[in-house]
Design a protein around this motif. Sequence first.
Motif, short mmCIF file in Angstrom:
data_model
loop_
_atom_site.label_atom_id
_atom_site.label_comp_id
_atom_site.label_asym_id
_atom_site.label_seq_id
_atom_site.Cartn_x
_atom_site.Cartn_y
_atom_site.Cartn_z
N THR A 1 -0.45 -4.37 3.08
CA THR A 1 0.38 -3.13 2.09
C THR A 1 -0.33 -2.09 1.31
OG1 THR A 1 1.38 -4.69 0.55
CG2 THR A 1 2.47 -3.97 2.25
N PHE A 2 -1.65 -1.30 1.91
CA PHE A 2 -1.59 -0.86 3.20
C PHE A 2 -3.18 -0.82 3.83
CE2 PHE A 2 2.61 0.80 2.07
CZ PHE A 2 3.62 -0.58 2.72
N THR B 1 -2.08 2.13 9.45
CA THR B 1 -0.64 2.62 10.41
C THR B 1 -0.03 1.25 10.18
OG1 THR B 1 -1.22 3.61 11.98
CG2 THR B 1 -1.18 4.91 9.75
N ILE C 1 2.22 -0.17 7.83
CA ILE C 1 3.36 0.03 7.51
C ILE C 1 4.20 -0.27 8.31
CG2 ILE C 1 3.79 2.77 6.86
CD1 ILE C 1 1.41 3.03 6.18
N TRP D 1 5.44 -4.19 8.16
CA TRP D 1 6.45 -3.21 6.75
C TRP D 1 7.31 -3.05 6.88
CZ3 TRP D 1 7.32 0.54 3.58
CH2 TRP D 1 8.04 0.80 2.27
N ARG D 2 7.76 -2.14 7.65
CA ARG D 2 9.19 -1.34 7.25
C ARG D 2 10.20 -2.19 8.27
NH1 ARG D 2 7.93 3.88 9.68
NH2 ARG D 2 8.09 2.99 11.72
N THR E 1 0.24 3.98 -2.15
CA THR E 1 1.55 3.70 -2.42
C THR E 1 2.12 4.52 -3.80
OG1 THR E 1 2.16 1.74 -3.81
CG2 THR E 1 2.48 2.34 -1.41
#
Length: 655
Positions: free
Chosen positions: A57-58, A61, A64, A67-68, A151
């Motif tokens: 993280t991260f 993309t 991302i 992670w989501r 972040t």
Amino acid sequence: PELLPACVALVAHPDDERYQPLFGTTVSSPVFGVEVPVLPHPAAEKDKGAGIAMCCTFGDTTDIDWWRDLQLPLRAILRKDGRIETETPEWITSQSGREMYEAMAGKTTFSAREALVARLAQTGEMRGEPVKTVRQTNFFEKGDKPLEIVTSRQWYIRNGGKEWTNPASGADLREELLERGRRLEFHPDFMRVRYENWVRGLNNDWLVSRQRFFGVPFPLWYKVGADGEVDYDAILTPAESELPVDPSSDVPAGYTEDQRGEPGGFVGELDIMDTWATSSLSPQLASGWLSDEDLFGRVYPMDLRPQGQDIIRTWLFTTVVRANLEFAALPWTNAGLSGWILDSDHKKMSKSKGNVVTPMGLLEQYGSDAVRYWASSARLGLDAAFEETQIKIGRRLAIKVLNASKFALSMGIPWDADEATVAAAPAPCLDASVVSEPIDRAVLAALADVVDAATAAFEEFGHARALEVTESFFWTFCDDYIELVKDRANDFDGSHDAAAVRSARATLAIAVDTFVRLLAPFLPFATEEVWSWYRTGSVHRAAWPQSEELRAASAGADAELVARAGVALAALRKVKSEAKTSQKTPILSVVLAVAADRPEYAEAIEAVRADLTEAAKVTGPFTVEQAAPAADPAEGASPVTVTAAELGEAPAKKK
């Protein structure tokens, strides 16, 4: 490698048999000894490398997305300056792991990578020698360093990027926005698919906060705890009646300025709004929303949004989002979408490419009417190549409007009311009842067709088509009709019938009065100048011409008579051009041959014989005979030709 301490999972494709037994188990990260799960995700590539990848993280993309989608923890170690955070993360608990992290802390990603790879080689946890790999990465504009993902706290507006329900309507937000797009009239209609593809492809909400100095601030503050730490979950918002608010200088209710930044006090939000977050409210702001209730009630929602096709996904979409969330309706009924401006090599003009032609020099050289003419010639939805030649044509048209109107109005206008009344009248007061000659009535019939075609084009948002049909007939009017009737209209020697003279003058005046209103959207200054010669007020506030009045004056005449008479006049002019003599040279005798299968041309010649004879300076016998059928029009053959002609002497040139 430098993001190994930020690893939160290993990810493989769910169908990869090599790793299926590991799904649901945990493994320990090298050097740092952090326990992470092994999880399946369809975006993992079985045939890339070992087929299993660490999710940090991260790093990119894809991390991302994983992670989501997999709801993984956030373990960010990169600062905004691109260096590794100095404080050792709490999730690294082993002594060796903490020592390694301390060795990386504060370093750039490049230096941290070198240090970590060296440690892996020492511990024996790396198989073989380290090999530098080539991978696709993003760079910031005009930069020489790869982008790193950090972040931060940001503000978002829900826009259908996730499975959100609109709290006001209870409907799925994405489907609601798609339905708004279906109800919006796109011009051209094929642009609608770009809106729909954008909405369907959204996977994130709309990020509206920016870390810049100037812009519209977010009207909110945060509480500061007793320990002096800002509690970003404790948000202080003003009442709607208190807006607008600048949190950097205004104070929330219940606090005083001396509590700013103090324990138990507050701090203002530092971020400002994205440009689109404010421009997306342009229909509401321009309509007087919250400031002029009367104006807002009369003009909102608006009728048309004109804009470029490249900002459908930004300006158009965001405006629809804001209007939907605030008013549950579209902000306008129609969207007119223009194409790009292309350079001489048919590449898009852009500042970054350095191929932009700025308009100031063109405006100074050719005038604003000419530049506007070029812009108006571009059709909605299609790219337009920049051509200076087109601007020159526009200038020529503007000058012709002035000159033709000056001629048409110079003989006086046959009004059906006193001139003071006419000058102030919003609609024509020209006396059409005196129009009696066939060619005059035919011009008004053709002009009625032009008005209908231009009106229909505007109603369909085809401004370029409206210009095209108007301009085309205007040149026919100038090159053929004016040339045919100018001797009759001037009546220098008084030899013409008085009724025929009045007919020509009335037709010229009616035509000019119609043309200036048809061309006003495209040549605003030239038409305004002509309008001022015989009317008060502005042509841009005048009534749009109506074809019914013109058709009534034409008394059912054939509109094609003008074009057919023009063909005959062109044939007579051609004789003089080929003889390389002046058009003022008299024709002592002439024989016109008309194709046997085109009798309408013979009828047209007889209908305008008197005007045609004067315009072509025919002083002797003028015979019309039948010829063989016309050749294929595609071959360019004219249905009217001169088979015999005798020219007199060219008039002496005036000194």
